[in-house]
Enzyme design. Structure first.
Site, PDB file in Angstrom:
ATOM      1  N   CYS A 272      48.086  41.723 -68.638  1.00 58.00           N
ATOM      2  CA  CYS A 272      48.222  42.958 -67.871  1.00 58.00           C
ATOM      3  C   CYS A 272      47.039  43.866 -68.196  1.00 58.00           C
ATOM      4  CB  CYS A 272      49.519  43.663 -68.252  1.00 58.00           C
ATOM      5  SG  CYS A 272      49.855  45.156 -67.294  1.00 58.00           S
TER       6      CYS A 272
ATOM      7  N   CYS B  25      63.954  37.489 -64.992  1.00 59.43           N
ATOM      8  CA  CYS B  25      62.839  38.421 -65.141  1.00 59.43           C
ATOM      9  C   CYS B  25      61.549  37.619 -64.935  1.00 59.43           C
ATOM     10  CB  CYS B  25      62.902  39.027 -66.545  1.00 59.43           C
ATOM     11  SG  CYS B  25      61.542  40.121 -66.931  1.00 59.43           S
TER      12      CYS B  25
ATOM     13  N   CYS C 276      53.384  48.042 -75.529  1.00 60.64           N
ATOM     14  CA  CYS C 276      53.780  46.788 -74.883  1.00 60.64           C
ATOM     15  C   CYS C 276      52.961  45.610 -75.388  1.00 60.64           C
ATOM     16  CB  CYS C 276      53.611  46.929 -73.373  1.00 60.64           C
ATOM     17  SG  CYS C 276      54.024  45.442 -72.447  1.00 60.64           S
TER      18      CYS C 276
ATOM     19  N   CYS D  40      49.319  49.816 -71.824  1.00 70.09           N
ATOM     20  CA  CYS D  40      50.348  50.648 -72.477  1.00 70.09           C
ATOM     21  C   CYS D  40      50.429  50.278 -73.961  1.00 70.09           C
ATOM     22  CB  CYS D  40      51.704  50.460 -71.808  1.00 70.09           C
ATOM     23  SG  CYS D  40      51.682  50.858 -70.043  1.00 70.09           S
TER      24      CYS D  40
HETATM   25  N1  SAH Z   1      54.332  46.679 -65.553  1.00 71.36           N
HETATM   26  C1  SAH Z   1      55.645  46.942 -65.076  1.00 71.36           C
HETATM   27  C2  SAH Z   1      56.657  45.843 -65.361  1.00 71.36           C
HETATM   28  C3  SAH Z   1      56.668  45.222 -66.744  1.00 71.36           C
HETATM   29  S1  SAH Z   1      57.390  46.030 -68.096  1.00 71.36           S
HETATM   30  C4  SAH Z   1      56.152  48.246 -65.641  1.00 71.36           C
HETATM   31  O1  SAH Z   1      55.523  48.812 -66.517  1.00 71.36           O
HETATM   32  O2  SAH Z   1      57.183  48.732 -65.207  1.00 71.36           O
HETATM   33  C5  SAH Z   1      59.075  46.232 -67.897  1.00 71.36           C
HETATM   34  C6  SAH Z   1      59.636  47.377 -68.740  1.00 71.36           C
HETATM   35  O3  SAH Z   1      59.550  47.130 -70.155  1.00 71.36           O
HETATM   36  C7  SAH Z   1      58.869  48.675 -68.512  1.00 71.36           C
HETATM   37  O4  SAH Z   1      59.777  49.689 -68.197  1.00 71.36           O
HETATM   38  C8  SAH Z   1      58.212  48.957 -69.851  1.00 71.36           C
HETATM   39  O5  SAH Z   1      58.071  50.336 -70.058  1.00 71.36           O
HETATM   40  C9  SAH Z   1      59.180  48.308 -70.820  1.00 71.36           C
HETATM   41  N2  SAH Z   1      58.579  48.000 -72.110  1.00 71.36           N
HETATM   42  C10 SAH Z   1      57.293  47.677 -72.362  1.00 71.36           C
HETATM   43  N3  SAH Z   1      57.109  47.480 -73.683  1.00 71.36           N
HETATM   44  C11 SAH Z   1      58.310  47.674 -74.266  1.00 71.36           C
HETATM   45  C12 SAH Z   1      58.760  47.586 -75.610  1.00 71.36           C
HETATM   46  N4  SAH Z   1      57.935  47.257 -76.596  1.00 71.36           N
HETATM   47  N5  SAH Z   1      60.056  47.842 -75.868  1.00 71.36           N
HETATM   48  C13 SAH Z   1      60.920  48.130 -74.857  1.00 71.36           C
HETATM   49  N6  SAH Z   1      60.548  48.210 -73.572  1.00 71.36           N
HETATM   50  C14 SAH Z   1      59.254  47.985 -73.268  1.00 71.36           C
END
Ligand code: SAH
Length: 346
Positions: A98, A91, A105, A102
């Protein structure tokens, strides 16, 4: 590390055959031939999981100009149990921090510090393969950052990673995951029509069955709502077998009810996709708990009963903050509050 073989041959100015040999040796033999170029992890954390050890590692990113701070990329090697063997998925991060914001995250909490160059992305593979000696089968752009927010460098890094004289990763073993930036998806749609690119896998973080919920947890949705995003996914160019991966972080009290599952199925009826349900991993200072096993299975069951192909992403690496959505540097994040300028140039 950021050059394809043709670019390297051109830029080296050396006779083509000799330059090509150097390029191959660099990627195949590793640092024994070129020790000064070896990226050495500053930290690596190993956590056991039922499928094997999860390794999160950090690489120093030197400052590019005077006055810039030294940063770190974060990457994770994840064992994946298949029917007869275990393969490893890497990964990678495409940015430090970022800008997408969100709310669930960890990475978002630090803001965007800066985008990585193609070379800095490829280095993560180089370190995993040559320094930590993992046999990497798949690469997912699911680490820190929004890949489509750093489009050119991400595409270039995929060119290098798939170069037959270089890392030689199969295009079909690479997955780009995005929050669903429409502008980037329109560019990517043209790119994946090119020869050699058709099997690139696309994952889109949907995380909500409707705009009201998605607006509240993913700020991008306010300017790029589902009505614009879903039609692009419905008409995504694809090879025969390829389905889009719809990522859905399951957060109790936010998006995890049976009604939400039903609404999601309805909304994505026209998209050939597999819903990947990701149990929420609490970020630091999280207002939400992770879902219980029962909540996860109930949601999956609801999707399945409506004929929606789906699977569960098994949680790995939570103890070392290596699981989905948990990458991010607490120290850098703290510095944000003492006047560091972040989020510029997004
Ligand atoms: N920015 C990109 C890639 C990074 S995140 C994107 O959003 O797709 C990769 C995955 O992890 C995304 O699907 C995101 O929704 C998920 N993710 C983010 N925070 C998370 C959390 N706290 N628990 C589980 N999954 C999470």
């Amino acid at each position: 590390m950021g050059l394809t073989r043709e670019e390297f041959v051109r830029e080296s100015g050396a006779p083509a055959q000799a330059a090509l040999e150097v390029y191959k040796r660099f990627f195949r033999e590793g640092p024994s031939e070129f020790p000064p170029l070896a990226p050495v992890p500053t930290k690596s954390l190993v956590t056991p999981s039922p499928e094997g050890e999860v390794t999160k590692f950090l690489l120093a990113v030197p400052p590019r100009r005077e006055g810039e701070q030294s940063l770190e990329t974060e990457s994770v090697v994840i064992p994946m149990m298949r029917r007869h063997s275990t393969t490893k998925t890497l990964c990678v991060s495409s940015q430090v921090g970022c800008a997408m914001g969100c709310t669930f995250c960890e990475t978002a909490q630090m803001g965007l510090i800066r985008s990585l160059t193609a070379a800095e992305i490829v280095r993560q593979w180089y370190a995993a393969h040559h320094i930590l000696t993992h046999d990497i089968k798949n690469i997912v752009f699911m680490g820190m950052g929004e890949p489509l927010d750093n489009y050119d460098e991400v595409i270039q890094s995929i060119r290098v990673l798939t170069d037959h004289a270089g890392p030689s990763i199969a295009m079909g073993s690479i997955t780009l995951s995005t929050v669903g930036r429409i502008d980037g998806l329109l560019l990517l749609r043209e790119q994946v029509k090119q020869t050699g690119w058709k099997s690139l896998n696309l994952a889109v973080s949907i995380n909500a069955p409707n705009d009201a919920i998605r607006d509240s947890i993913m700020p991008i949705n306010r300017s790029m709502p589902l009505d614009e995003l879903v039609p692009i996914l419905e008409t995504w160019p694809r090879r025969k077998s390829g389905a889009i991966c719809v990522e859905y972080v399951l957060i109790p009290g936010v998006n995890a009810s049976a009604e939400h599952a039903a609404e999601l199925c309805e909304r994505f009826r026209g998209v050939r996709c597999c819903v990947n349900v990701i149990p929420y991993n609490p970020r630091r200072d999280s207002p939400w708990p992770s879902p219980t096993e029962e909540e996860v299975w109930a949601f999956l069951h609801e999707l399945e009963s409506r004929g929606q192909f789906c699977k569960r992403r098994r949680t790995k690496g939570r103890d070392s903050m290596a699981a989905c959505g948990q990458l991010g540097n607490e120290a850098i994040r703290k510095r944000k509050f003492v006047g560091l300028s972040v989020g510029e140039g997004s």
